[in-house]
Design a protein around this motif. Structure first.
Motif, PDB file in Angstrom:
ATOM      1  N   LYS A   1       0.542   1.351   1.535  1.00 55.13           N
ATOM      2  CA  LYS A   1      -0.010   2.570   2.139  1.00 55.13           C
ATOM      3  C   LYS A   1      -0.356   3.626   1.090  1.00 55.13           C
ATOM      4  CE  LYS A   1       1.993   1.637   6.592  1.00 55.13           C
ATOM      5  NZ  LYS A   1       2.951   1.979   7.635  1.00 55.13           N
ATOM      6  N   LYS A   2       0.515   3.802   0.104  1.00 56.88           N
ATOM      7  CA  LYS A   2       0.267   4.815  -0.930  1.00 56.88           C
ATOM      8  C   LYS A   2      -1.004   4.514  -1.720  1.00 56.88           C
ATOM      9  CE  LYS A   2       2.133   7.155  -4.901  1.00 56.88           C
ATOM     10  NZ  LYS A   2       3.211   7.360  -5.815  1.00 56.88           N
ATOM     11  N   HIS A   3      -1.218   3.248  -2.048  1.00 56.43           N
ATOM     12  CA  HIS A   3      -2.368   2.867  -2.866  1.00 56.43           C
ATOM     13  C   HIS A   3      -3.585   2.465  -2.037  1.00 56.43           C
ATOM     14  CE1 HIS A   3      -0.296   3.322  -6.645  1.00 56.43           C
ATOM     15  NE2 HIS A   3       0.754   2.833  -6.044  1.00 56.43           N
ATOM     16  N   LYS A   4      -3.452   2.558  -0.733  1.00 59.70           N
ATOM     17  CA  LYS A   4      -4.578   2.269   0.192  1.00 59.70           C
ATOM     18  C   LYS A   4      -5.207   0.911  -0.104  1.00 59.70           C
ATOM     19  CE  LYS A   4      -5.383   7.014   1.181  1.00 59.70           C
ATOM     20  NZ  LYS A   4      -5.553   8.213   0.509  1.00 59.70           N
TER      21      LYS A   4
ATOM     22  N   LYS B   1       4.050  -1.591  -9.670  1.00 66.14           N
ATOM     23  CA  LYS B   1       5.114  -1.226  -8.727  1.00 66.14           C
ATOM     24  C   LYS B   1       5.605  -2.447  -7.951  1.00 66.14           C
ATOM     25  CE  LYS B   1       3.450   3.447  -8.337  1.00 66.14           C
ATOM     26  NZ  LYS B   1       2.759   4.432  -7.532  1.00 66.14           N
TER      27      LYS B   1
ATOM     28  N   ALA C   1      -6.986   0.311  -7.401  1.00 70.50           N
ATOM     29  CA  ALA C   1      -5.813   0.453  -6.533  1.00 70.50           C
ATOM     30  C   ALA C   1      -4.899  -0.769  -6.654  1.00 70.50           C
ATOM     31  CB  ALA C   1      -6.237   0.653  -5.083  1.00 70.50           C
TER      32      ALA C   1
ATOM     33  N   ARG D   1      10.237  -2.586   3.220  1.00 70.16           N
ATOM     34  CA  ARG D   1       9.892  -1.158   3.297  1.00 70.16           C
ATOM     35  C   ARG D   1       9.244  -0.683   1.993  1.00 70.16           C
ATOM     36  NH1 ARG D   1      14.447  -1.446   6.605  1.00 70.16           N
ATOM     37  NH2 ARG D   1      15.944  -1.090   4.926  1.00 70.16           N
TER      38      ARG D   1
ATOM     39  N   GLU E   1      -3.113  -0.658 -10.043  1.00 70.57           N
ATOM     40  CA  GLU E   1      -2.095   0.392 -10.032  1.00 70.57           C
ATOM     41  C   GLU E   1      -0.871  -0.045  -9.224  1.00 70.57           C
ATOM     42  OE1 GLU E   1      -2.297   4.886  -8.622  1.00 70.57           O
ATOM     43  OE2 GLU E   1      -4.131   4.225  -9.638  1.00 70.57           O
ATOM     44  N   ALA E   2      -1.106  -0.650  -8.090  1.00 76.03           N
ATOM     45  CA  ALA E   2      -0.012  -1.121  -7.246  1.00 76.03           C
ATOM     46  C   ALA E   2       0.730  -2.284  -7.888  1.00 76.03           C
ATOM     47  CB  ALA E   2      -0.556  -1.543  -5.882  1.00 76.03           C
TER      48      ALA E   2
ATOM     49  N   GLY F   1       5.371   0.724   1.696  1.00 73.48           N
ATOM     50  CA  GLY F   1       5.099   2.018   1.100  1.00 73.48           C
ATOM     51  C   GLY F   1       4.060   1.937  -0.005  1.00 73.48           C
ATOM     52  N   ILE F   2       4.142   0.913  -0.837  1.00 77.58           N
ATOM     53  CA  ILE F   2       3.164   0.725  -1.915  1.00 77.58           C
ATOM     54  C   ILE F   2       1.780   0.460  -1.348  1.00 77.58           C
ATOM     55  CG2 ILE F   2       2.484  -0.794  -3.836  1.00 77.58           C
ATOM     56  CD1 ILE F   2       5.584  -1.155  -4.339  1.00 77.58           C
TER      57      ILE F   2
END
Length: 193
Positions: free
Chosen positions: A189-192, A136, A129, A182, A132-133, A186-187
């Motif tokens: 939360k999306k990638h936990k 971004k 995770a 923001r 992956e993050a 978002g990143i």
């Protein structure tokens, strides 16, 4: 001298102290509140937040496990957090006034949240995770570097992508939100993370 911020990799110091050992009740409440606010905004529960005797000028550190690149927790400088509230706030405000630190509305919570953000993500974390993050987050960082209209950020956020992440998350939780805060929320939360 500017505050130092770095990761300890490997074994945590043998002597650490519970947050309850903070001498000033209002400082203790502010630290606990910062941890709670971080958890509620990002939905992330931290495993270990403790105090330790850290090198001079070090406000806090993030621990990663040796070889695995997993977050273990954070240590806050016991000497710093055992001062009076006004003294801690004055030190943080010096960072704001010099342009070093990103401005927030919570000077004591600033250091706590910054280190919690490192424990959430930095370049050294190796979980799928986190990797992956990373691409971004780096893309957001590069856009931020080119943005001449951005406001409220200190020089420390320019240091590298990890410091940008920690300062931007801190700004979003305790300061003025913007498109970068923001995007990082978002990143996360999306990638936990």
């Amino acid at each position: 001298m500017q505050p130092k911020d770095f990761d300890y990799k490997g074994k945590e110091p043998s002597k650490t102290y519970a947050l309850a050992s903070i001498k000033e009740p209002d400082v203790y409440r502010e630290v606990k509140s910062a941890v709670s606010r971080f958890e509620s905004v990002l939905g992330i529960r931290q495993k270990s937040v403790r105090l330790a005797d850290l090198p001079e000028g070090t406000l806090g550190v993030h621990f990663t496990s040796a070889g695995e690149g997993k977050s273990v927790g954070i240590l806050l400088n016991r000497k710093l957090f055992n001062q009076k509230r006004r003294d801690i706030e004055a030190q943080t405000r010096k960072g704001y006034e010099s342009g070093w630190s990103t401005r927030t509305h919570k000077p004591i919570a600033h250091t706590v949240t910054h280190e919690l953000a490192h424990a959430t993500w930095n370049q050294h974390l190796k979980s799928p995770a986190a990797r992956e993050a990373g691409a971004k987050i780096t893309k957001v960082y590069n856009a931020w570097l080119k943005d001449k209209k951005r406001k409220g950020y200190g020089k420390y956020a320019h240091t590298n992508v990890s410091e940008f992440f920690a300062e931007t998350i801190t700004k979003g939780i305790h300061g003025t939100k913007d498109k970068y805060t923001r995007a990082l929320f978002g990143i996360v939360k999306k990638h936990k993370l």
